[in-house]
Write an enzyme that holds these catalytic residues in place. Structure first.
Site, PDB file in Angstrom:
ATOM      1  N   MET A  16       0.829  -1.210   0.000  1.00 10.46           N
ATOM      2  CA  MET A  16       0.000   0.000   0.000  1.00 10.46           C
ATOM      3  C   MET A  16       0.865   1.262   0.000  1.00 10.46           C
ATOM      4  O   MET A  16       0.352   2.373   0.028  1.00 10.46           O
ATOM      5  CB  MET A  16      -0.927  -0.010   1.208  1.00 10.46           C
ATOM      6  CG  MET A  16      -2.081  -0.973   1.024  1.00 10.46           C
ATOM      7  SD  MET A  16      -3.187  -0.992   2.418  1.00 10.46           S
ATOM      8  CE  MET A  16      -2.220  -1.916   3.554  1.00 10.46           C
ATOM      9  N   SER A  17       2.206   1.077  -0.046  1.00 12.77           N
ATOM     10  CA  SER A  17       3.114   2.236  -0.001  1.00 12.77           C
ATOM     11  C   SER A  17       2.935   3.159  -1.212  1.00 12.77           C
ATOM     12  O   SER A  17       2.915   4.388  -1.039  1.00 12.77           O
ATOM     13  CB  SER A  17       4.572   1.778   0.107  1.00 12.77           C
ATOM     14  OG  SER A  17       4.768   1.154   1.348  1.00 12.77           O
ATOM     15  N   THR A  62      11.881  -3.582   1.418  1.00 12.76           N
ATOM     16  CA  THR A  62      11.078  -4.504   2.222  1.00 12.76           C
ATOM     17  C   THR A  62      11.554  -5.936   2.015  1.00 12.76           C
ATOM     18  O   THR A  62      12.574  -6.179   1.359  1.00 12.76           O
ATOM     19  CB  THR A  62       9.564  -4.299   1.943  1.00 12.76           C
ATOM     20  OG1 THR A  62       8.829  -5.056   2.898  1.00 12.76           O
ATOM     21  CG2 THR A  62       9.168  -4.717   0.529  1.00 12.76           C
ATOM     22  N   LYS A  66      15.907  -6.323   3.418  1.00 14.74           N
ATOM     23  CA  LYS A  66      16.232  -5.317   4.435  1.00 14.74           C
ATOM     24  C   LYS A  66      17.645  -5.469   5.021  1.00 14.74           C
ATOM     25  O   LYS A  66      18.223  -4.489   5.493  1.00 14.74           O
ATOM     26  CB  LYS A  66      15.202  -5.358   5.572  1.00 14.74           C
ATOM     27  CG  LYS A  66      13.858  -4.770   5.195  1.00 14.74           C
ATOM     28  CD  LYS A  66      12.941  -4.709   6.405  1.00 14.74           C
ATOM     29  CE  LYS A  66      11.576  -4.181   6.025  1.00 14.74           C
ATOM     30  NZ  LYS A  66      10.688  -4.037   7.185  1.00 14.74           N
ATOM     31  N   ASP A 102      11.174   1.642  10.748  1.00 21.43           N
ATOM     32  CA  ASP A 102      10.164   0.715  11.293  1.00 21.43           C
ATOM     33  C   ASP A 102      10.007   0.883  12.813  1.00 21.43           C
ATOM     34  O   ASP A 102       8.894   1.000  13.326  1.00 21.43           O
ATOM     35  CB  ASP A 102      10.560  -0.741  11.002  1.00 21.43           C
ATOM     36  CG  ASP A 102      10.261  -1.156   9.573  1.00 21.43           C
ATOM     37  OD1 ASP A 102       9.352  -0.571   8.947  1.00 21.43           O
ATOM     38  OD2 ASP A 102      10.935  -2.079   9.071  1.00 21.43           O
ATOM     39  N   ALA A 128      11.050 -12.698  17.379  1.00 25.21           N
ATOM     40  CA  ALA A 128      12.447 -12.250  17.289  1.00 25.21           C
ATOM     41  C   ALA A 128      12.892 -12.203  15.829  1.00 25.21           C
ATOM     42  O   ALA A 128      14.043 -12.494  15.512  1.00 25.21           O
ATOM     43  CB  ALA A 128      13.348 -13.173  18.106  1.00 25.21           C
ATOM     44  N   GLY A 129      11.986 -11.828  14.941  1.00 24.98           N
ATOM     45  CA  GLY A 129      12.319 -11.680  13.524  1.00 24.98           C
ATOM     46  C   GLY A 129      12.763 -10.250  13.242  1.00 24.98           C
ATOM     47  O   GLY A 129      13.125  -9.493  14.154  1.00 24.98           O
ATOM     48  N   GLY A 130      12.705  -9.861  11.963  1.00 22.34           N
ATOM     49  CA  GLY A 130      13.158  -8.537  11.550  1.00 22.34           C
ATOM     50  C   GLY A 130      12.383  -7.413  12.231  1.00 22.34           C
ATOM     51  O   GLY A 130      12.986  -6.438  12.695  1.00 22.34           O
ATOM     52  N   THR A 153      11.737 -19.772  18.784  1.00 15.86           N
ATOM     53  CA  THR A 153      13.156 -20.157  18.703  1.00 15.86           C
ATOM     54  C   THR A 153      13.919 -19.211  19.623  1.00 15.86           C
ATOM     55  O   THR A 153      14.238 -18.075  19.254  1.00 15.86           O
ATOM     56  CB  THR A 153      13.659 -20.022  17.245  1.00 15.86           C
ATOM     57  OG1 THR A 153      12.709 -20.625  16.378  1.00 15.86           O
ATOM     58  CG2 THR A 153      15.013 -20.654  17.063  1.00 15.86           C
TER      59      THR A 153
HETATM   60  P1  NAP Z   1      10.093 -12.594  10.291  1.00 18.59           P
HETATM   61  O1  NAP Z   1      11.426 -11.940  10.316  1.00 18.59           O
HETATM   62  O2  NAP Z   1       9.851 -13.715   9.354  1.00 18.59           O
HETATM   63  O3  NAP Z   1       9.796 -13.119  11.798  1.00 18.59           O
HETATM   64  C1  NAP Z   1       8.673 -13.925  12.075  1.00 18.59           C
HETATM   65  C2  NAP Z   1       8.518 -14.135  13.582  1.00 18.59           C
HETATM   66  O4  NAP Z   1       7.282 -14.856  13.778  1.00 18.59           O
HETATM   67  C3  NAP Z   1       9.616 -14.988  14.215  1.00 18.59           C
HETATM   68  O5  NAP Z   1       9.790 -14.590  15.546  1.00 18.59           O
HETATM   69  C4  NAP Z   1       9.006 -16.402  14.155  1.00 18.59           C
HETATM   70  O6  NAP Z   1       9.489 -17.283  15.149  1.00 18.59           O
HETATM   71  C5  NAP Z   1       7.554 -16.088  14.472  1.00 18.59           C
HETATM   72  N1  NAP Z   1       6.646 -17.110  13.963  1.00 18.59           N
HETATM   73  C6  NAP Z   1       6.229 -17.289  12.685  1.00 18.59           C
HETATM   74  N2  NAP Z   1       5.361 -18.320  12.602  1.00 18.59           N
HETATM   75  C7  NAP Z   1       5.237 -18.820  13.862  1.00 18.59           C
HETATM   76  C8  NAP Z   1       4.493 -19.877  14.433  1.00 18.59           C
HETATM   77  N3  NAP Z   1       3.692 -20.651  13.696  1.00 18.59           N
HETATM   78  N4  NAP Z   1       4.586 -20.105  15.775  1.00 18.59           N
HETATM   79  C9  NAP Z   1       5.395 -19.311  16.533  1.00 18.59           C
HETATM   80  N5  NAP Z   1       6.138 -18.287  16.051  1.00 18.59           N
HETATM   81  C10 NAP Z   1       6.059 -18.041  14.731  1.00 18.59           C
HETATM   82  O7  NAP Z   1       8.932 -11.545   9.997  1.00 18.59           O
HETATM   83  P2  NAP Z   1       8.919  -9.968  10.328  1.00 18.59           P
HETATM   84  O8  NAP Z   1       9.424  -9.215   9.161  1.00 18.59           O
HETATM   85  O9  NAP Z   1       9.566  -9.774  11.661  1.00 18.59           O
HETATM   86  O10 NAP Z   1       7.341  -9.675  10.418  1.00 18.59           O
HETATM   87  C11 NAP Z   1       6.583 -10.178  11.506  1.00 18.59           C
HETATM   88  C12 NAP Z   1       5.183  -9.593  11.509  1.00 18.59           C
HETATM   89  O11 NAP Z   1       5.240  -8.184  11.678  1.00 18.59           O
HETATM   90  C13 NAP Z   1       4.402  -9.847  10.219  1.00 18.59           C
HETATM   91  O12 NAP Z   1       3.086 -10.207  10.569  1.00 18.59           O
HETATM   92  C14 NAP Z   1       4.416  -8.518   9.512  1.00 18.59           C
HETATM   93  O13 NAP Z   1       3.264  -8.305   8.723  1.00 18.59           O
HETATM   94  C15 NAP Z   1       4.411  -7.547  10.693  1.00 18.59           C
HETATM   95  N6  NAP Z   1       5.022  -6.266  10.351  1.00 18.59           N
HETATM   96  C16 NAP Z   1       4.225  -5.159  10.389  1.00 18.59           C
HETATM   97  C17 NAP Z   1       4.758  -3.931  10.064  1.00 18.59           C
HETATM   98  C18 NAP Z   1       3.884  -2.707  10.108  1.00 18.59           C
HETATM   99  O14 NAP Z   1       4.260  -1.679   9.510  1.00 18.59           O
HETATM  100  N7  NAP Z   1       2.790  -2.723  10.827  1.00 18.59           N
HETATM  101  C19 NAP Z   1       6.110  -3.800   9.682  1.00 18.59           C
HETATM  102  C20 NAP Z   1       6.894  -4.958   9.654  1.00 18.59           C
HETATM  103  C21 NAP Z   1       6.335  -6.195   9.983  1.00 18.59           C
HETATM  104  P3  NAP Z   1      10.797 -18.201  14.882  1.00 18.59           P
HETATM  105  O15 NAP Z   1      11.971 -17.277  15.065  1.00 18.59           O
HETATM  106  O16 NAP Z   1      10.707 -19.259  15.899  1.00 18.59           O
HETATM  107  O17 NAP Z   1      10.676 -18.709  13.467  1.00 18.59           O
END
Ligand code: NAP
Length: 282
Positions: A16-17, A62, A66, A102, A128-130, A153
């Site tokens: 949507m950017s 994105t 990143k 972010d 603990a992701g990005g 994890t």
């Molecule tokens: P990412 O780097 O892939 O990290 C995903 C995280 O979710 C990790 O901690 C992962 O755990 C956990 N996870 C995924 N599936 C799981 C499951 N089934 N059970 C338990 N833990 C699970 O993704 P990200 O970039 O950080 O994004 C994460 C969320 O933030 C997304 O929903 C994204 O849409 C949202 N977000 C929103 C904005 C915004 O502007 N509002 C900006 C960025 C991101 P493990 O480490 O154990 O795999």
């Protein structure tokens, strides 16, 4: 002449950017145009070289670029280095400078929701992701009373803590998901940064809120759906909730400001995003 801005990601079709930034250029009477470029990982360097050749004025970055983008830039802002990821690049006289909006975008949005100073708040970050890296770094830089990270994890949560503490001291602890669930009553703000709650996991919740304190703020980074099952459960219990629309809008507004020196109308941006997502309240 129009200045060209963009988004580098893969995929980008859902983004949507472009809608948000192009509306801001028009609304502010500025000659700018923002386009989403779908660039797979193997073509990232070529894409950045092409951006340099065309003198693109700035761009967002994105998933999945990143981290990889950092090696292709001329300079990186200190907070983006601490976070370990860049989502915004500014062309400064031909040099590409990387920033991360972010975490600050999340903070700006959160501060509109909470009614206590952050230094009095115990905060639990789930995931603990990005996205967690940005949120945790900025909250630690703001000096929250306690920052706890829990993740499926656990080693990834420890990495975020160790990385932060290699730069600065902060009261950061790491716990397992079950410990976090049992001790949820300790926290004033609980933040879901995992993808649990978005498609295809729309019927799952990241953590049980059974032990949450009545004054807690439940914050979910997910903005599609606007209200995750977890936030719906929180509202049913009478808890204060905060969704990811504000973070999305504010990270974009901060990027726009870095590129142009002008802070756009975030209420207008929120309305646009809200309509695009189906007109729910956010
Ligand atoms: P990412 O780097 O892939 O990290 C995903 C995280 O979710 C990790 O901690 C992962 O755990 C956990 N996870 C995924 N599936 C799981 C499951 N089934 N059970 C338990 N833990 C699970 O993704 P990200 O970039 O950080 O994004 C994460 C969320 O933030 C997304 O929903 C994204 O849409 C949202 N977000 C929103 C904005 C915004 O502007 N509002 C900006 C960025 C991101 P493990 O480490 O154990 O795999």
């Amino acid at each position: 002449m129009n200045k060209l801005y963009g988004l580098l990601g893969h995929p980008v079709g859902h983004s949507m950017s472009p809608l948000m930034h192009n509306d801001a250029f028009t609304h502010l009477g500025m000659k700018g145009y923002y386009h989403a470029f779908d660039v797979p990982e193997v073509e990232l360097k070529e894409a950045v070289d092409a951006f340099r050749l065309l003198n693109i004025s700035g761009f967002n970055v994105t998933i999945p670029h990143k981290v990889a983008i950092m090696n292709l830039l001329d300079e990186i802002d200190e907070e983006a280095v601490m976070i370990g990821a860049v989502n915004t690049v500014v062309n400064m006289d031909g040099r590409y400078i990387g920033y991360n909006t972010d975490g600050r975008g999340y903070l700006t949005s959160l501060l509109k929701t909470i009614d206590r100073p952050l230094h009095e708040c115990n905060v639990l970050v789930i995931g603990a992701g990005g996205a967690a890296r940005g949120v945790a770094t900025v909250l630690a830089n703001e000096g929250v009373a306690l920052l706890t990270i829990a993740n499926r994890t656990i080693t990834k949560a420890i990495e975020i803590k160790d990385n932060y503490q290699s730069y600065r001291h902060a009261n950061i602890t790491v716990v397992s998901m079950s410990e976090a669930e049992d001790n949820l009553g300790l926290y004033d703000i609980v933040i879901n940064t995992t993808s649990i709650g978005m498609s295809p996991n729309v019927n799952d919740v990241p953590i049980s809120i059974q032990h949450a304190k009545p004054s807690v703020v439940l914050s979910d980074l997910i903005y599609n759906p606007i209200l995750t099952k977890w936030l719906i459960q929180g509202e049913a219990k009478g808890l204060k909730t905060h969704n990811g629309v504000g973070m999305f809008v504010e990270q974009g507004a901060l990027a726009f400001q870095l590129w142009t020196g002008k802070y756009p109308d975030t209420e207008r941006m929120t309305e646009l995003v809200r309509k695009q997502l189906g007109g729910f309240t956010c």
